[in-house]
Scaffold this motif. Structure first.
Motif, mmCIF file in Angstrom:
data_model
loop_
_atom_site.group_PDB
_atom_site.id
_atom_site.type_symbol
_atom_site.label_atom_id
_atom_site.label_comp_id
_atom_site.label_asym_id
_atom_site.label_seq_id
_atom_site.Cartn_x
_atom_site.Cartn_y
_atom_site.Cartn_z
ATOM 1 N N LEU A 57 0.822 -1.207 0.000
ATOM 2 C CA LEU A 57 0.000 0.000 0.000
ATOM 3 C C LEU A 57 0.857 1.259 0.000
ATOM 4 O O LEU A 57 0.480 2.282 -0.581
ATOM 5 C CB LEU A 57 -0.929 -0.005 1.227
ATOM 6 N N SER A 58 2.036 1.190 0.625
ATOM 7 C CA SER A 58 2.931 2.345 0.673
ATOM 8 C C SER A 58 3.482 2.706 -0.700
ATOM 9 O O SER A 58 4.044 3.788 -0.888
ATOM 10 C CB SER A 58 4.091 2.086 1.645
ATOM 11 N N ARG A 59 3.338 1.810 -1.684
ATOM 12 C CA ARG A 59 3.694 2.114 -3.081
ATOM 13 C C ARG A 59 2.453 2.462 -3.904
ATOM 14 O O ARG A 59 2.526 3.258 -4.840
ATOM 15 C CB ARG A 59 4.407 0.931 -3.735
ATOM 16 N N ILE A 60 1.313 1.838 -3.558
ATOM 17 C CA ILE A 60 0.081 2.075 -4.317
ATOM 18 C C ILE A 60 -0.342 3.537 -4.227
ATOM 19 O O ILE A 60 -0.687 4.167 -5.245
ATOM 20 C CB ILE A 60 -1.054 1.174 -3.799
ATOM 21 N N ILE A 61 -0.338 4.107 -3.019
ATOM 22 C CA ILE A 61 -0.838 5.466 -2.841
ATOM 23 C C ILE A 61 0.010 6.486 -3.600
ATOM 24 O O ILE A 61 -0.541 7.317 -4.340
ATOM 25 C CB ILE A 61 -0.942 5.825 -1.336
ATOM 26 N N PRO A 62 1.352 6.467 -3.491
ATOM 27 C CA PRO A 62 2.146 7.396 -4.315
ATOM 28 C C PRO A 62 1.933 7.197 -5.816
ATOM 29 O O PRO A 62 1.929 8.172 -6.576
ATOM 30 C CB PRO A 62 3.593 7.079 -3.918
ATOM 31 N N LEU A 63 1.743 5.949 -6.243
ATOM 32 C CA LEU A 63 1.486 5.660 -7.656
ATOM 33 C C LEU A 63 0.194 6.328 -8.109
ATOM 34 O O LEU A 63 0.150 7.016 -9.150
ATOM 35 C CB LEU A 63 1.394 4.148 -7.862
ATOM 36 N N LEU A 64 -0.880 6.147 -7.334
ATOM 37 C CA LEU A 64 -2.168 6.726 -7.704
ATOM 38 C C LEU A 64 -2.155 8.252 -7.586
ATOM 39 O O LEU A 64 -2.872 8.927 -8.328
ATOM 40 C CB LEU A 64 -3.281 6.129 -6.838
ATOM 41 N N VAL A 65 -1.353 8.777 -6.667
ATOM 42 C CA VAL A 65 -1.252 10.241 -6.557
ATOM 43 C C VAL A 65 -0.697 10.833 -7.849
ATOM 44 O O VAL A 65 -1.168 11.873 -8.324
ATOM 45 C CB VAL A 65 -0.374 10.635 -5.350
ATOM 46 N N LEU A 66 0.307 10.181 -8.430
ATOM 47 C CA LEU A 66 0.861 10.649 -9.705
ATOM 48 C C LEU A 66 -0.215 10.677 -10.792
ATOM 49 O O LEU A 66 -0.331 11.656 -11.547
ATOM 50 C CB LEU A 66 2.004 9.739 -10.146
ATOM 51 N N LEU A 67 -1.000 9.610 -10.880
ATOM 52 C CA LEU A 67 -2.044 9.541 -11.900
ATOM 53 C C LEU A 67 -3.196 10.493 -11.578
ATOM 54 O O LEU A 67 -3.755 11.134 -12.483
ATOM 55 C CB LEU A 67 -2.551 8.095 -12.012
ATOM 56 N N ASP A 68 -3.566 10.589 -10.291
ATOM 57 C CA ASP A 68 -4.630 11.511 -9.877
ATOM 58 C C ASP A 68 -4.267 12.959 -10.203
ATOM 59 O O ASP A 68 -5.137 13.769 -10.531
ATOM 60 C CB ASP A 68 -4.877 11.400 -8.364
ATOM 61 N N PHE A 69 -2.996 13.272 -10.076
ATOM 62 C CA PHE A 69 -2.513 14.636 -10.320
ATOM 63 C C PHE A 69 -2.921 15.097 -11.725
ATOM 64 O O PHE A 69 -3.424 16.206 -11.913
ATOM 65 C CB PHE A 69 -0.994 14.684 -10.159
ATOM 66 N N ILE A 70 -2.747 14.221 -12.699
ATOM 67 C CA ILE A 70 -3.088 14.559 -14.083
ATOM 68 C C ILE A 70 -4.598 14.503 -14.288
ATOM 69 O O ILE A 70 -5.198 15.398 -14.901
ATOM 70 C CB ILE A 70 -2.380 13.605 -15.053
ATOM 71 N N ALA A 71 -5.232 13.458 -13.767
ATOM 72 C CA ALA A 71 -6.676 13.288 -13.967
ATOM 73 C C ALA A 71 -7.475 14.407 -13.314
ATOM 74 O O ALA A 71 -8.478 14.880 -13.877
ATOM 75 C CB ALA A 71 -7.113 11.937 -13.401
ATOM 76 N N ALA A 72 -7.043 14.853 -12.129
ATOM 77 C CA ALA A 72 -7.774 15.893 -11.420
ATOM 78 C C ALA A 72 -7.766 17.207 -12.195
ATOM 79 O O ALA A 72 -8.778 17.913 -12.265
ATOM 80 C CB ALA A 72 -7.178 16.104 -10.021
ATOM 81 N N PHE A 73 -6.636 17.551 -12.785
ATOM 82 C CA PHE A 73 -6.578 18.780 -13.569
ATOM 83 C C PHE A 73 -7.421 18.657 -14.834
ATOM 84 O O PHE A 73 -7.984 19.645 -15.320
ATOM 85 C CB PHE A 73 -5.132 19.135 -13.907
ATOM 86 N N GLY A 74 -7.530 17.437 -15.366
ATOM 87 C CA GLY A 74 -8.400 17.220 -16.517
ATOM 88 C C GLY A 74 -9.853 17.484 -16.180
ATOM 89 O O GLY A 74 -10.621 18.001 -17.006
ATOM 90 N N ASN A 75 -10.262 17.143 -14.942
ATOM 91 C CA ASN A 75 -11.625 17.416 -14.491
ATOM 92 C C ASN A 75 -11.832 18.886 -14.168
ATOM 93 O O ASN A 75 -12.917 19.435 -14.345
ATOM 94 C CB ASN A 75 -11.950 16.582 -13.242
ATOM 95 N N LEU A 76 -10.771 19.536 -13.678
ATOM 96 C CA LEU A 76 -10.893 20.921 -13.215
ATOM 97 C C LEU A 76 -10.969 21.930 -14.352
ATOM 98 O O LEU A 76 -11.772 22.872 -14.303
ATOM 99 C CB LEU A 76 -9.709 21.263 -12.301
ATOM 100 N N LEU A 77 -10.160 21.757 -15.372
ATOM 101 C CA LEU A 77 -10.032 22.781 -16.418
ATOM 102 C C LEU A 77 -11.357 23.198 -17.050
ATOM 103 O O LEU A 77 -11.614 24.403 -17.205
ATOM 104 C CB LEU A 77 -9.043 22.309 -17.488
ATOM 105 N N PRO A 78 -12.247 22.255 -17.417
ATOM 106 C CA PRO A 78 -13.495 22.692 -18.058
ATOM 107 C C PRO A 78 -14.432 23.471 -17.131
ATOM 108 O O PRO A 78 -15.292 24.210 -17.616
ATOM 109 C CB PRO A 78 -14.146 21.362 -18.494
ATOM 110 N N SER A 79 -14.306 23.298 -15.809
ATOM 111 C CA SER A 79 -15.269 23.900 -14.874
ATOM 112 C C SER A 79 -14.631 24.882 -13.902
ATOM 113 O O SER A 79 -15.238 25.244 -12.896
ATOM 114 C CB SER A 79 -15.964 22.783 -14.083
ATOM 115 N N ARG A 80 -13.416 25.345 -14.196
ATOM 116 C CA ARG A 80 -12.672 26.160 -13.228
ATOM 117 C C ARG A 80 -13.390 27.462 -12.860
ATOM 118 O O ARG A 80 -13.218 27.980 -11.754
ATOM 119 C CB ARG A 80 -11.268 26.453 -13.751
ATOM 120 N N ARG A 81 -14.226 27.997 -13.759
ATOM 121 C CA ARG A 81 -14.925 29.258 -13.485
ATOM 122 C C ARG A 81 -16.029 29.091 -12.438
ATOM 123 O O ARG A 81 -16.510 30.082 -11.887
ATOM 124 C CB ARG A 81 -15.522 29.827 -14.776
ATOM 125 N N SER A 82 -16.433 27.844 -12.181
ATOM 126 C CA SER A 82 -17.515 27.601 -11.221
ATOM 127 C C SER A 82 -17.004 27.322 -9.807
ATOM 128 O O SER A 82 -17.802 27.076 -8.896
ATOM 129 C CB SER A 82 -18.369 26.410 -11.697
#
Length: 261
Positions: A57-82
């Motif tokens: 698990l100590s490797r899984i969480i850092p791994l997913l954080v890297l992927l979440d970092f990109i995915a989260a910005f993909g979700n944010l950009l279209p709706s950032r004005r809201s």
């Protein structure tokens, strides 16, 4: 310093996954980011029970954080004005404190204890989601302190504190668009904080971990795209409820696995 083909081959050998392992890992990540594309959180709840069969698990969480970092910005950009900045600024300091404590626990607790804690956490979350029918119509602003802190702690320790942010924001903001946009901004900030803490701790000095993240990047993109497409075609509530039953089964399985060792 350039990397040769021999170097890459050596890194792949360190991962030590069979072809079947790769298929299961890729499918787990695609499923996790389908949920992320719909709900805006929950990657570790879906991918965690799959990945934990192949790595700590100590490797899984850092791994997913890297992927979440990109995915989260993909979700944010279209709706950032809201994004509602007042709620974002209210939650951020508490979230940062919780993240810091969670990273310390993650890197210092024994793996078997983390396995049990993750199983308990996932099961409790699923039971809460299935059992609670009525959400509070309005939470006081002071709830930002426990929700932000515990959300940050769970986010760093288990990779998923987003459901607490969702509960708080959906009860505070009348617009679902504003709640979703503000949550996406908060998740983006959370990934930056966790990414920075893992960098300071030297977690990303492991090249095999970075290589694995690169290999799973296409699965993240595909899953996120499917999730954003599905949310336009079916009820978010019905889909999330189905996923919650799967999460519950995963949590019980993790607890069973701990008890059988």
């Amino acid at each position: 310093m350039s990397m040769t083909v021999a170097d890459l081959t050596g890194l792949f050998n360190q991962l030590a996954f069979t072809p079947l392992d790769w298929v299961l890992i890729e499918l787990g990540v695609i499923g996790a980011y389908i949920v992320f594309g719909i709900a805006g959180f929950g990657t570790a709840l879906i991918a965690g029970p799959v990945l934990i069969n192949f790595m700590a698990l100590s490797r899984i969480i850092p791994l997913l954080v890297l992927l979440d970092f990109i995915a989260a910005f993909g979700n944010l950009l279209p709706s950032r004005r809201s994004v509602v900045k007042a709620e974002l600024l209210r939650l951020l300091p508490c979230m940062a404190v919780g993240c810091t404590v969670g990273v310390v626990f993650l890197l210092n607790l024994k793996s078997d204890i983390l396995l049990l804690l993750m199983g308990v956490f996932i099961t409790a979350y699923a039971l809460y989601s299935l059992g609670v029918k009525i959400r509070p119509t309005q939470l006081a602003a002071g709830w930002a302190i426990p929700m932000g802190t515990i959300g940050g702690l769970f986010g760093a320790l288990f990779g998923s504190g987003g459901f607490l942010y969702a509960i708080y924001l959906n009860s505070r903001l009348p617009s679902k668009v504003q709640a979703r946009a503000t949550q996406a901004a908060l998740i983006s900030c959370s990934t930056i904080v966790r990414l920075s803490l893992f960098l300071l701790a030297g977690v990303y000095a492991e090249m095999p971990l970075l290589l694995l993240a690169a290999c799973l990047f296409p699965a993240m993109v595909v899953g996120s795209w499917i999730g954003r497409s599905l949310i336009m075609k079916l009820s978010r509530e019905a889909f999330v409820r189905l996923v919650t039953w799967l999460v519950l089964a995963s949590g019980i399985a993790l607890i069973g696995r701990y008890l059988s060792t």
